[in-house]
Design a protein around this motif. Structure first.
Motif, PDB file in Angstrom:
ATOM      1  N   PHE B 175      -7.331   4.061   1.914  1.00  0.00           N
ATOM      2  CA  PHE B 175      -5.866   4.079   1.917  1.00  0.00           C
ATOM      3  C   PHE B 175      -5.347   2.876   1.137  1.00  0.00           C
ATOM      4  O   PHE B 175      -5.734   1.745   1.422  1.00  0.00           O
ATOM      5  N   PRO B 176      -4.517   3.121   0.148  1.00  0.00           N
ATOM      6  CA  PRO B 176      -4.067   2.016  -0.712  1.00  0.00           C
ATOM      7  C   PRO B 176      -3.031   1.148  -0.015  1.00  0.00           C
ATOM      8  O   PRO B 176      -1.845   1.369  -0.142  1.00  0.00           O
ATOM      9  N   ARG B 177      -3.498   0.222   0.748  1.00  0.00           N
ATOM     10  CA  ARG B 177      -2.609  -0.657   1.491  1.00  0.00           C
ATOM     11  C   ARG B 177      -2.309  -1.890   0.651  1.00  0.00           C
ATOM     12  O   ARG B 177      -3.085  -2.272  -0.206  1.00  0.00           O
ATOM     13  N   LYS B 178      -1.194  -2.505   0.937  1.00  0.00           N
ATOM     14  CA  LYS B 178      -0.906  -3.773   0.254  1.00  0.00           C
ATOM     15  C   LYS B 178      -1.592  -4.871   1.037  1.00  0.00           C
ATOM     16  O   LYS B 178      -1.204  -5.204   2.149  1.00  0.00           O
ATOM     17  N   CYS B 184       2.698  -7.216  -6.051  1.00  0.00           N
ATOM     18  CA  CYS B 184       4.037  -6.627  -5.962  1.00  0.00           C
ATOM     19  C   CYS B 184       4.100  -5.213  -6.527  1.00  0.00           C
ATOM     20  O   CYS B 184       5.179  -4.664  -6.706  1.00  0.00           O
ATOM     21  N   SER B 186       4.137  -1.310  -6.290  1.00  0.00           N
ATOM     22  CA  SER B 186       4.819  -0.644  -5.173  1.00  0.00           C
ATOM     23  C   SER B 186       3.894   0.243  -4.352  1.00  0.00           C
ATOM     24  O   SER B 186       4.222   0.635  -3.254  1.00  0.00           O
ATOM     25  N   HIS B 187       2.703   0.537  -4.854  1.00  0.00           N
ATOM     26  CA  HIS B 187       1.768   1.382  -4.104  1.00  0.00           C
ATOM     27  C   HIS B 187       2.406   2.684  -3.674  1.00  0.00           C
ATOM     28  O   HIS B 187       2.366   3.054  -2.509  1.00  0.00           O
ATOM     29  N   GLU B 188       3.003   3.328  -4.609  1.00  0.00           N
ATOM     30  CA  GLU B 188       3.569   4.617  -4.288  1.00  0.00           C
ATOM     31  C   GLU B 188       2.593   5.667  -4.808  1.00  0.00           C
ATOM     32  O   GLU B 188       2.038   5.502  -5.883  1.00  0.00           O
ATOM     33  N   PHE B 189       2.383   6.695  -4.043  1.00  0.00           N
ATOM     34  CA  PHE B 189       1.524   7.757  -4.554  1.00  0.00           C
ATOM     35  C   PHE B 189       2.124   9.098  -4.224  1.00  0.00           C
ATOM     36  O   PHE B 189       2.997   9.215  -3.363  1.00  0.00           O
ATOM     37  N   LEU B 190       1.655  10.093  -4.931  1.00  0.00           N
ATOM     38  CA  LEU B 190       2.207  11.437  -4.776  1.00  0.00           C
ATOM     39  C   LEU B 190       1.297  12.270  -3.882  1.00  0.00           C
ATOM     40  O   LEU B 190       0.085  12.057  -3.863  1.00  0.00           O
ATOM     41  N   CYS B 191       1.875  13.167  -3.118  1.00  0.00           N
ATOM     42  CA  CYS B 191       1.100  14.139  -2.367  1.00  0.00           C
ATOM     43  C   CYS B 191       1.496  15.512  -2.854  1.00  0.00           C
ATOM     44  O   CYS B 191       2.682  15.820  -2.948  1.00  0.00           O
ATOM     45  N   PHE B 210      -4.722   6.898   7.341  1.00  0.00           N
ATOM     46  CA  PHE B 210      -3.598   5.993   7.119  1.00  0.00           C
ATOM     47  C   PHE B 210      -3.692   4.731   7.967  1.00  0.00           C
ATOM     48  O   PHE B 210      -3.218   3.676   7.576  1.00  0.00           O
ATOM     49  N   SER B 678       5.870   9.690 -18.287  1.00  0.00           N
ATOM     50  CA  SER B 678       5.601   9.374 -16.887  1.00  0.00           C
ATOM     51  C   SER B 678       6.562  10.102 -15.952  1.00  0.00           C
ATOM     52  O   SER B 678       6.422  10.046 -14.745  1.00  0.00           O
TER      53      SER B 678
END
Lengths: 599, 758
Positions: B175-178, B184, B186-191, B210, B678
């Motif tokens: 899980f891509p945690r900060k 900095c 944003s660690h946003e990913f798409l599902c 998660f 993008s």
């Protein structure tokens, strides 16, 4: 002090398992309540400059809310109808529901949502708070927006019963048609209804079926009658009605829409007919669940006309609109009009908070509640009659109950009364006065410390002409930046404020709009007085460029990057067009729906 | 305790292991042994096979021919009875240490990934017609946007004593945690909704993922983080000596600040006096400090007495620092990072100047070390990738091009701009990759066996490793390779029986298939020394590092050279594309079908002029002309028709697609540009508009109307009067004016058309 404390109340948890039953209950509670509080748990919120910023106008704030609503997915929506009685002490009766959602593609049509964004920090926090993702994804309720439903209905056709409308005068051709249909049905029906023929062998009955052109609906005999207009549908229904009570008719839509047929089904007894009608109803309910799902709740809220109470109105309402009503319109005005048709009265708690001086600084609901607790005496008795057995309370239901409680207290302080119009007693205000004014909050969600933001008391309106966007300063703090700028041009010796918008870009707000426009002009013409400014790698642009960035939806990169792209594309220096707007500097912005509806 | 001696003879180790699972059953062909035995034991914990298993396989690994998926797999595939080690944050360090030894001993390693989605919009699906660069752009988009949620790693060790492979499947939750405060991004990913729903159907545990998933830093991110820390470190040492002038004076504005400062001054003085007056005995203060030191509790910091500063606001801490600077030479403000990311502030008593310098140096070094450690632990799951890379073992995947792109993007760095660059830089990190999907196509016997069967993972597994399903229906020429599953010695709590579409179990299946395929290729494992590198085996070598960029590309790429070549035996569904002859059209009325597009263009350009119309989605299509010049002719004609607001344009055959005035057309390169953006809109037309709105080329807007009408007279009328004739020959006959050509040239430039607004 009779501190009103919410018992550890938990809302009714609703998944697709118990949805039908929950909707029925909710409908009844909605009828009886005065207001409905709504809160949502989403998979993320915009970060960086994509959040609502103090420099945003109502329009750009809307575009940002639109972006967030379109990219993130609500996983839970809590709905809490409540009743307020201003007896002494006031009583609050609340019926919280927490709906778990997942945009499952129930109809295999690529709806409601092909994909959605998640923010891992958001999901992490939710996970730490004990959010049950499995419950959501495995058992969450799906939905289609109103627009999506009508699209789906064009692709998937199910026969459904239709009401016989009181018919207007019948023409000659109509009665000819009716008579023909009548005799056709009568002939067919005789094959089944005539008791004399009951003893026929199976061979004969199947033969007669063949000859009569009958079909079966389930185990019951049926026949199809082709029709080519809505009028004919009505006529067939009329004919069927005239013949016998043991016939049930279903209207079968056709792909092209217009050409359809009516299916007439024979039932052999009253009980059998009821059974069939129940089956049809059940089938329809299942279909409706696939076509509407959770949206049924939104439709209920809409038709109940009860004032909706929410905290982050602009964000929540854009989300509700795009997920359950229709895609968001390109501008705020259209959005407000469209929203008003669905929810006529929406109250932003943020707006109410602003009516009570010190509360305008409250960063979040929690802070506002604890301030009220300390400073005011507002005894409220809270009653939550239905309790779900579960002990754990999710963040989302906590939020909806907090909103409910906060609204109860505020409406007590502001003397808002649901019965206002009815009794017209002294000094009470109708809730409508506070409706439809939204404050997009600039505050990061999720920070639950009960501190107040250090924020100046005064709300100034600043024209967008006074703002200059500055980038290329590399990592400098606001203080460093300000002292660094002073040496670069005489304009910077005047009074201006600096606010970092993201890590690459900051906004300079000049007291005097002339200074700003003058400076911008010089920057655009690359005047010699700014040689040092440019050689340091600094770039600047006016509000128009920012507005354009937001309109084009260039949300993907850092603000400096997109401003650079767009301003270089504009090429010729663009002086601000006639459209000068106001921003509410140093405070959250305010959007008044009425204002938008009047123009 | 975590340091397992890797020298321990592996055979001995496994034999003594109590959880080692093997039934030396002569009744069953050996390959089933492990699976058979496990079945009984783990039946209880097996996850019930969900319905419609195979229909959905297409989502995570597209089957051949796109016809829905592996019917061959059968329903039995779910309850595998294979113990898969589950790795989360809690047992990551320990699992990694053990895995290191296992990979070292392994002959090859099966690998698999589960992702949060595959395509961000329907039009981003790979099409057979896609040019190689476009296909790569689509792949890159997918690899960058979606998250990796599970990594399956399954080392296979050859055990000569048992004449069998021993597999140890691992399933890592990601899980891509900060993890780092300095980070900095944003660690946003798409599902992708269908993918998530698909995983849910296989009982994917999102809560574990998660909550407990292991995070990671790519190599590029690590470098950046270390750089940032170093900068901070240097910056900080600088500020502590010189720059402190700046924050030296905080004006005491309010009365509360003054009062607070005064009280602090008194408190510190009081505490200092106590410390100084009581002599130190063995580093412990003799007297009862607590009562004398007022509200402060004395602790020790690096063998010096100190006070913890808890519960002060940042403004108050600043005031405290000011008090210390101004009034106490022997009290030092120290900020260290404590447990779980919090920074601890202390005031430390230090009596001499030398001691003070020593202390500051000590603190700084600690800080640096701590930060480096934090970066190291934030690397997380990438340690596994680094481990696989450094051991240079043969990595085996099934249809794994997207997987390796994901691995690169998440654990190495941003994906390069071309497929060649990507192949070469990936090859540097993983020198030996085998794709079982490709291997299946190189052997005649396997091809015969797989004929008309889906090449999905589970279908291949059930066909090639039939013994796993206890049926010996197809006696093949070689006895199947025996494979056992080995558990862990310690606890079995973190083992769950593997199920399809769990990365760990998929990695295991991939490895099993690979072992069988090797047998088909004539590799005799019996003559194998445990540590021999399988990748250099002569029979295998020529198939290594070849894989298909996508299931329908019809090509194979050689990772070692970055060159793509046609895949032998691939059945094309469309005639080969000639990209210079292709235009992309979008924004036409949604009711228009590809067939109608073809018909109406043929009406103008001649009946054989269009070879293919390929629908991208309901709003867009690719049209391939027979002749290259038709491309420009079409674009010209379209521009002219749109310009002319007259009856001609309404009556013109092309009005079928031009109706509505939103129709745009452009050359194939524009299609590539649109794919590279993008942005990600659901409909291609929206995407194209968004891309073109931001594209900087905004020319051709101010074309002289007179000239245009001249062109119109020439071209449009010619086309109408000629009806079915091919207009290219007659084009421009009547036009003498040379500037018309210039205008047309400007119009040719695809982008000129894109930005046009009617």
């Amino acid at each position: 002090m009779a501190a009103p404390r919410a018992a550890v109340a938990s809302a009714k948890q609703v998944t697709r398992q118990n949805f039908a039953e929950a909707v029925r209950e909710l409908g009844a509670h909605l009828e009886a309540c005065d207001y409905v509080a709504v809160a949502a748990q989403k998979t993320g919120a915009p970060t960086g400059w994509r959040r609502a910023l103090p420099v945003d106008t109502a329009e750009t704030a809307y575009l940002k809310a639109k972006l967030a609503a379109e990219s993130f997915q609500p996983l839970q929506i809590a709905v809490c109808p409540f009743r307020l009685r201003s007896s002494s002490p006031s009583t609050l009766v609340a019926y919280p529901y927490n709906f778990h959602l997942f945009p499952r593609d129930e109809l295999q049509l690529g709806m409601p949502s092909y994909s959605f964004s998640c923010q891992s920090s958001y999901l992490s926090t939710m996970a730490n708070d004990g959010f049950d993702f499995n419950m959501c994804i495995y058992d969450g309720i799906s939905y289609l927006s109103r627009v999506q439903e009508s699209l789906a209905r064009q692709k998937i056709f199910t026969p459904r019963p239709q009401q016989l409308l009181p018919s207007p005068s019948t023409s000659v051709s109509d009665s000819v048609f009716v008579n023909r249909i009548k005799s056709k049905i009568l002939h067919w029906r005789k094959g089944y209804a005539d008791p004399s023929k009951k003893d026929d062998g199976t061979l004969v009955s199947s033969l007669s079926r063949l000859i009569l052109g009958g079909e079966t609906y389930g185990s019951r005999p049926s026949m199809s009658i082709d029709v080519c207009s809505d009028r004919q549908v009505q006529l067939v229904l009329e004919a069927v009605n005239h013949i016998s009570d043991d016939l049930v008719s279903l209207v079968v839509p056709h792909k092209a829409g217009a050409a359809r047929s009516v299916r007439v089904i024979f039932t052999n007894s009253k009980e059998d007919k009821n059974l069939l009608l129940m089956d049809i109803q059940k089938l329809e309910d299942e279909q409706n669940f696939k076509f509407r799902g959770f949206r049924e709740v939104i439709d209920l809220l809409s038709s109940s006309q009860k004032p909706i109470i929410s905290y982050n109105c602009l964000n929540d309402m854009t989300m509700l609109h795009t997920k359950f009503i229709a895609p968001l319109p390109p501008n705020l005005h259209e959005f407000m009009c469209s929203l008003k048709m669905v929810f006529s009265n929406v109250v932003d708690i943020n707006h109410l908070l602003r009516q009570i001086g010190p509360l305008r600084k409250a960063k979040n609901i929690q802070a506002a509640l604890s301030y009220l607790q300390r400073q005011y005496f507002v005894p409220i008795e809270i009653e939550i009659p239905q309790q779900d057995g579960t002990s754990s309370v999710t963040k989302n239901e906590q939020n909806v109950l907090r909103i409910t409680k906060l609204f109860a207290k505020l409406s007590n302080l502001l003397k808002i009364s649901p019965e206002c119009q009815l009794q017209s007693r002294e000094q009470c205000t109708a809730v409508e006065e506070y409706c439809n004014i939204f404050y997009p909050s600039c505050v990061v969600e999720g920070s639950y410390d009960a501190n107040f933001a250090i924020e100046s008391d005064t709300t100034e309106t600043v024209s967008t002409d006074n703002i200059i966007f500055l980038w290329g300063f590399r990592e400098k703090s606001v203080k460093e930046l300000k002292s660094y700028l002073i040496g670069l041009h005489q304009a910077f010796s005047e009074d201006f404020e600096v606010k970092l918008l993201d890590k690459t870009c900051s906004a300079l707000i000049f007291r005097d709009s002339n200074t700003a426009t003058q400076l911008l002009k010089e920057i655009n013409s690359e005047g010699p007085s700014l040689n040092r400014f440019f050689s340091e790698g600094l770039k600047a642009a006016g509000f128009e460029v920012y507005r354009k960035v937001c309109r084009l939806g260039l949300w993907d990169s850092d603000l400096a990057e997109v401003l650079e792209d767009v301003s270089s594309e504009l090429g010729v220096p663009t002086l601000p067009e006639c459209s000068t707007s106001q921003i509410y500097w140093n405070s959250a912005l305010m959007l008044d729906l009425k204002e938008y509806l009047e123009c | 305790m975590g340091h397992m001696v890797s020298r321990t003879p592996p055979i001995h180790q496994t034999k003594s292991s109590p959880t080692h699972r093997r039934v030396p059953s002569p009744l069953h062909p050996p390959a089933t042994a492990a699976a058979m035995q496990m079945q009984g034991r783990l039946r209880r914990v097996l996850r019930a096979p969900p319905p419609r298993i195979l229909l959905y396989h297409a989502i995570s690994s597209p089957p051949n021919g796109g016809n829905g998926g592996g019917g061959g797999g059968g329903g039995g595939g779910c309850g595998s009875g294979v113990a898969v080690k589950q790795v989360t944050r809690g047992n990551m360090a320990e699992a990694l240490e053990k895995l290191r030894g296992r990979v070292r001993e392994a002959a090859f390693v099966g690998v698999d990934l589960e992702m949060s989605g595959v395509t961000s919009a329907p039009w981003r699906d790979t099409f057979e017609l896609d040019r190689a660069d476009v296909r790569y752009l689509k792949l890159r988009d997918s690899a960058e946007r979606f998250a990796a949620l599970q990594l399956g790693v399954c080392p296979f060790r050859w055990d000569p004593a048992k004449s069998a492979f021993v597999a140890q499947p691992h399933n890592f939750y990601i899980f891509p945690r900060k993890e780092l405060p300095s980070d900095c991004s944003s660690h946003e990913f798409l599902c992708q909704t269908t993918s998530i729903d698909f995983l849910a159907k296989y009982q994917f545990d999102f809560n574990t993922c998660f909550r407990e998933g292991v995070s990671y830093l790519s190599r590029a991110q690590e470098e950046e983080a270390l750089q940032k820390f170093n900068m901070l470190y240097h910056g900080q040492t600088a500020t502590s000596s010189t720059n402190s002038e700046e924050d030296r004076d905080i004006p005491l504005k309010s009365a509360s600040d003054i009062l607070f400062t005064e009280r602090m001054k008194m408190n510190f003085k009081e505490w200092r006096d106590v410390i100084v007056s009581k002599p130190m005995v063995d580093n412990h203060l003799s007297g009862n400090i607590k009562c004398c030191a007022g509200q402060f509790q004395t602790v020790f910091f690096k063998m010096r007495p100190a006070i913890m500063l808890n519960g002060f606001s940042s403004h108050q801490l600043k005031l405290i620092q000011q008090v210390l600077r101004k009034n106490f030479k022997d009290l030092v403000f120290v900020c260290t990072s404590g447990e779980d990311d919090t920074s601890e502030k202390k005031v430390v008593y230090s009596d001499t100047d030398e001691d003070r310098i020593l202390l500051m140096k000590d603190v700084q070094e600690d800080l640096l070390k701590n930060r480096e450690e934090r970066v190291k632990s934030a690397i997380g799951i990438r340690h596994v990738i680094d481990l696989l890379s450094s051991e240079r073992k043969l990595i085996v995947g099934h249809s794994c091009f997207l997987d390796i792109a994901q691995v690169y993007s998440k654990f190495v760095g941003p994906l390069p701009s071309s497929i060649k660059e990507f192949a070469l830089s990936f090859h540097k990190i993983f020198p030996h990759i085998a794709d079982t999907r490709h291997l299946m196509s190189v052997n005649q016997a396997v091809q015969k066996l797989m004929k008309h069967k889906s090449k999905s993972l589970s279908s291949a597994f059930s066909l090639l490793c039939p013994a796993s399903y206890s049926s010996v229906e197809k006696p093949s020429s070689h006895p199947p390779v025996t494979i056992e599953v080995e558990g862990d010695e310690t606890t079995s709590s973190c083992f769950i029986s593997g199920a399809k579409h769990e990365a760990g179990y998929d990695a295991y299946m991939t490895g099993c298939i690979f072992a069988q395929l090797c047998a088909y290729l004539g590799i005799k494992f019996e003559q194998f020394s445990p540590l021999e590198n399988l990748a250099t085996n002569t029979k295998l070598h020529k198939h290594i590092n070849f894989l298909s960029p996508s299931w329908n590309s019809g090509t194979v790429i050689d990772l070692s050279t970055g060159m793509e070549r046609p895949e032998p035996g691939y059945m094309r569904r469309f005639p080969a594309a000639v990209y210079d002859n292709i235009i992309v059209i979008w924004g036409f009325p949604s009711k228009v079908r590809p067939k109608e597009i073809k018909d109406c263009i043929c009406k103008v350009f001649g009946s054989g002029s269009v070879t293919t119309v390929f629908s991208i989605d309901s709003t867009a299509a690719l049209v391939q002309f027979k002749k290259q010049e038709s491309v420009n002719d079409f674009l010209d004609l379209k521009a002219v028709l749109e310009r002319a607001d007259s009856a001609i344009s309404i009556l013109h055959p092309l009005s079928t697609i031009l109706e509505g005035g939103q129709t745009r057309a452009a050359k194939y390169d524009t299609y590539r540009d649109i794919c590279s953006s993008s942005e990600s809109k659901y409909l291609f037309a929206d995407q194209a508009e968004a891309v073109c709105a931001t594209s900087k080329n905004q020319l051709g807007e101010n074309v002289d109307d007179n000239l245009i009408s001249g062109v119109l007279d020439g071209v449009a009328l010619a086309s109408v009067t000629e009806g079915d004739g091919i207009i290219s020959d007659s084009k421009n006959q009547d036009i003498a004016d040379v500037t018309c050509h210039d205008i047309l040239d400007a119009l040719h430039d695809g982008k000129a058309l894109l930005v046009r607004r009617m």
